[in-house]
Write a protein that holds these residues in place. Sequence first.
Motif, PDB file in Angstrom:
ATOM      1  N   ASP A 349     -76.888  82.972  40.451  1.00 22.39           N
ATOM      2  CA  ASP A 349     -77.868  82.586  39.307  1.00 22.39           C
ATOM      3  C   ASP A 349     -79.227  82.436  39.730  1.00 22.39           C
ATOM      4  N   LEU A 350     -80.249  82.694  38.736  1.00 23.80           N
ATOM      5  CA  LEU A 350     -81.539  82.535  39.021  1.00 23.80           C
ATOM      6  C   LEU A 350     -81.945  81.362  38.219  1.00 23.80           C
ATOM      7  N   THR A 351     -82.714  80.273  38.712  1.00 21.24           N
ATOM      8  CA  THR A 351     -83.362  79.321  38.002  1.00 21.24           C
ATOM      9  C   THR A 351     -84.884  79.497  38.226  1.00 21.24           C
ATOM     10  N   LEU A 352     -85.585  79.159  37.152  1.00 23.46           N
ATOM     11  CA  LEU A 352     -87.124  79.242  37.251  1.00 23.46           C
ATOM     12  C   LEU A 352     -87.626  77.847  36.787  1.00 23.46           C
ATOM     13  N   HIS A 353     -88.668  77.228  37.379  1.00 21.44           N
ATOM     14  CA  HIS A 353     -89.452  76.190  36.844  1.00 21.44           C
ATOM     15  C   HIS A 353     -90.787  76.356  37.121  1.00 21.44           C
ATOM     16  N   TYR A 354     -91.571  75.829  36.268  1.00 20.83           N
ATOM     17  CA  TYR A 354     -93.013  75.428  36.533  1.00 20.83           C
ATOM     18  C   TYR A 354     -93.453  74.375  37.443  1.00 20.83           C
ATOM     19  N   GLY A 355     -94.169  74.644  38.288  1.00 19.03           N
ATOM     20  CA  GLY A 355     -94.356  73.791  39.396  1.00 19.03           C
ATOM     21  C   GLY A 355     -95.050  72.332  38.974  1.00 19.03           C
ATOM     22  N   ASP A 356     -95.555  72.380  37.752  1.00 19.05           N
ATOM     23  CA  ASP A 356     -96.037  71.053  37.425  1.00 19.05           C
ATOM     24  C   ASP A 356     -95.116  70.549  36.468  1.00 19.05           C
ATOM     25  N   ILE A 357     -93.656  70.852  36.230  1.00 15.85           N
ATOM     26  CA  ILE A 357     -92.809  70.215  35.581  1.00 15.85           C
ATOM     27  C   ILE A 357     -92.471  69.107  36.338  1.00 15.85           C
ATOM     28  N   MET A 358     -91.922  67.836  35.871  1.00 15.75           N
ATOM     29  CA  MET A 358     -91.520  66.920  36.887  1.00 15.75           C
ATOM     30  C   MET A 358     -89.874  67.224  36.942  1.00 15.75           C
ATOM     31  N   HIS A 359     -89.839  67.485  38.330  1.00 15.11           N
ATOM     32  CA  HIS A 359     -88.142  67.935  38.859  1.00 15.11           C
ATOM     33  C   HIS A 359     -88.026  66.961  40.001  1.00 15.11           C
ATOM     34  N   SER A 360     -86.725  67.154  40.522  1.00 10.56           N
ATOM     35  CA  SER A 360     -86.143  66.282  41.321  1.00 10.56           C
ATOM     36  C   SER A 360     -84.966  66.753  42.057  1.00 10.56           C
ATOM     37  N   THR A 361     -84.637  66.610  43.108  1.00 12.75           N
ATOM     38  CA  THR A 361     -83.179  66.724  43.776  1.00 12.75           C
ATOM     39  C   THR A 361     -82.822  65.518  44.440  1.00 12.75           C
ATOM     40  N   PRO A 362     -81.916  64.841  43.511  1.00 12.46           N
ATOM     41  CA  PRO A 362     -81.464  63.356  44.307  1.00 12.46           C
ATOM     42  C   PRO A 362     -80.246  63.824  45.240  1.00 12.46           C
ATOM     43  N   PRO A 363     -79.925  62.470  45.904  1.00 14.73           N
ATOM     44  CA  PRO A 363     -79.038  62.898  47.040  1.00 14.73           C
ATOM     45  C   PRO A 363     -77.514  63.124  46.661  1.00 14.73           C
ATOM     46  N   PRO A 364     -77.133  64.248  47.401  1.00 10.54           N
ATOM     47  CA  PRO A 364     -75.756  64.615  46.871  1.00 10.54           C
ATOM     48  C   PRO A 364     -74.743  63.403  46.783  1.00 10.54           C
ATOM     49  N   THR A 365     -73.871  63.535  45.805  1.00 12.54           N
ATOM     50  CA  THR A 365     -72.584  62.563  45.928  1.00 12.54           C
ATOM     51  C   THR A 365     -71.590  62.608  46.740  1.00 12.54           C
ATOM     52  N   ALA A 366     -71.308  64.125  47.243  1.00 15.27           N
ATOM     53  CA  ALA A 366     -70.470  64.289  48.374  1.00 15.27           C
ATOM     54  C   ALA A 366     -70.758  64.300  49.539  1.00 15.27           C
ATOM     55  N   PRO A 367     -69.828  64.063  50.448  1.00 16.36           N
ATOM     56  CA  PRO A 367     -70.324  63.834  52.047  1.00 16.36           C
ATOM     57  C   PRO A 367     -70.777  65.164  53.055  1.00 16.36           C
ATOM     58  N   ASN A 368     -70.242  66.227  52.278  1.00 10.18           N
ATOM     59  CA  ASN A 368     -70.504  67.556  52.828  1.00 10.18           C
ATOM     60  C   ASN A 368     -71.487  68.437  52.215  1.00 10.18           C
ATOM     61  N   ALA A 369     -72.222  68.028  51.816  1.00  8.46           N
ATOM     62  CA  ALA A 369     -73.358  69.075  50.995  1.00  8.46           C
ATOM     63  C   ALA A 369     -73.982  70.068  52.104  1.00  8.46           C
ATOM     64  N   GLY A 370     -74.100  71.265  51.392  1.00 10.93           N
ATOM     65  CA  GLY A 370     -75.023  72.133  52.097  1.00 10.93           C
ATOM     66  C   GLY A 370     -75.616  73.202  51.358  1.00 10.93           C
TER      67      GLY A 370
END
Length: 413
Positions: A349-370
């Motif tokens: 998949d491809l995602t696109l977003h504006y740099g000045d949209i408020m965005h976030s990447t919270p902590p993974p809920t799984a113990p083995n994210a990568g």
Amino acid sequence: MATDELGTGLPWVDAIAASFPHHSFDDFHTHVLPALNARHGTLVVDDLAGVPPLAFRLPDGTTYTWRATPTGVNAISGDAAATLVELDETTFSAFLNRLLSASGAVRTERARLVRGTLQDWRRWEPAIQTLLTGTPIYTAAVRDTLIDRAGRSLDLHQTFTPDDDVEDLRHFFHIAGYLHIRGVYSPDEIAAWGAEVAKVRAMTTPGDPFSWWSLNSSGTEIVTRINYLGRYSDVLQSLCTEPRTTAYARLAGPELRVCDDRLDGPMVFIKNSDVVKGDGDLGWHVDDGIGGHPVMCPLIQAGIQLDRADAANGQLMVLAGSHRYTKHWLPWGQENGLPVVKLDTEPGDLTLHYGDIMHSTPPPTAPNAGRRVLYYKFAEEKTFEWIPAGCHYNDALFRADATGKVSSRAATH
């Protein structure tokens, strides 16, 4: 890392500032601000209701206090605020021109909080930007503007395919500020690019000034972002000219160019579980948070998804439509009715977003994210004229301070 000519710690701000209007401290407060308030004051009345005053002071002692009023804002001569910011006239002008944010001014030591906190200054920031530009402040009322081409409410979780009407994609991107297109790249392509990322990851070591490192709970340094991938991979560098990515990014503007040699170049974001220190988990933010909005924006982030993204893997979240507004800084959990969108994606998949949209990447809920995402930025020609190759407006964030601490390595803090 490069720094500006005058050694302020923020790259090229002084040189760039010459291209923007200079604001006299006295004239702005006595003449310009009252005129701006007459035009745009009604846009900030509700936002500033009950907010304590804010004062700015020059090194020579000249001070003005900003106060919320029933018609917007006024400024009075003198110090009558719980929060007092000391800065010179050049820095004040750069702040008004959005070349420096409050955070950027403090971080680069161009402004000093004599009283109060940075958060107190930042509380005023959207209203100040709105007074200057007439751009409304982001609130839950944005939902009334999130409509499709037929005038219906947008499905904020809508995904697209390469076969969909390009004008539907363009409209959604413009209004919502992000876009999710499924199945743009083949499994073979994703596998090959993932192998290149593994090669790059193995070659990257702590102390590399072009990568970000965090700490997990065992005290181990883990890489969370690798910039300028072309240092190690011709394949990943060549994706700068990948035609599908370029075509979709240019839905935001046909003149946009890929930042192949500046603004961190092609980079990979790597999501890890158990990050306890560093920038592995990013709260709500914009990419011009230190400043430089008129220099870098519009800025498009095109993300090639190499792995599944969901809550377990620390997915991307956005606040829909926020790129079209001035906005407050928010902690997780205090969105208060704002349209939070969590993007569930699959490899290819491809995602696109504006740099000045408020965005976030919270902590993974799984113990083995990568989770890994390749990012390619796109900007207008002006960005290339102002920012040299190999540099980023945010370089000041990742330079060692006087004590040797550097933000790219959590182990130094």
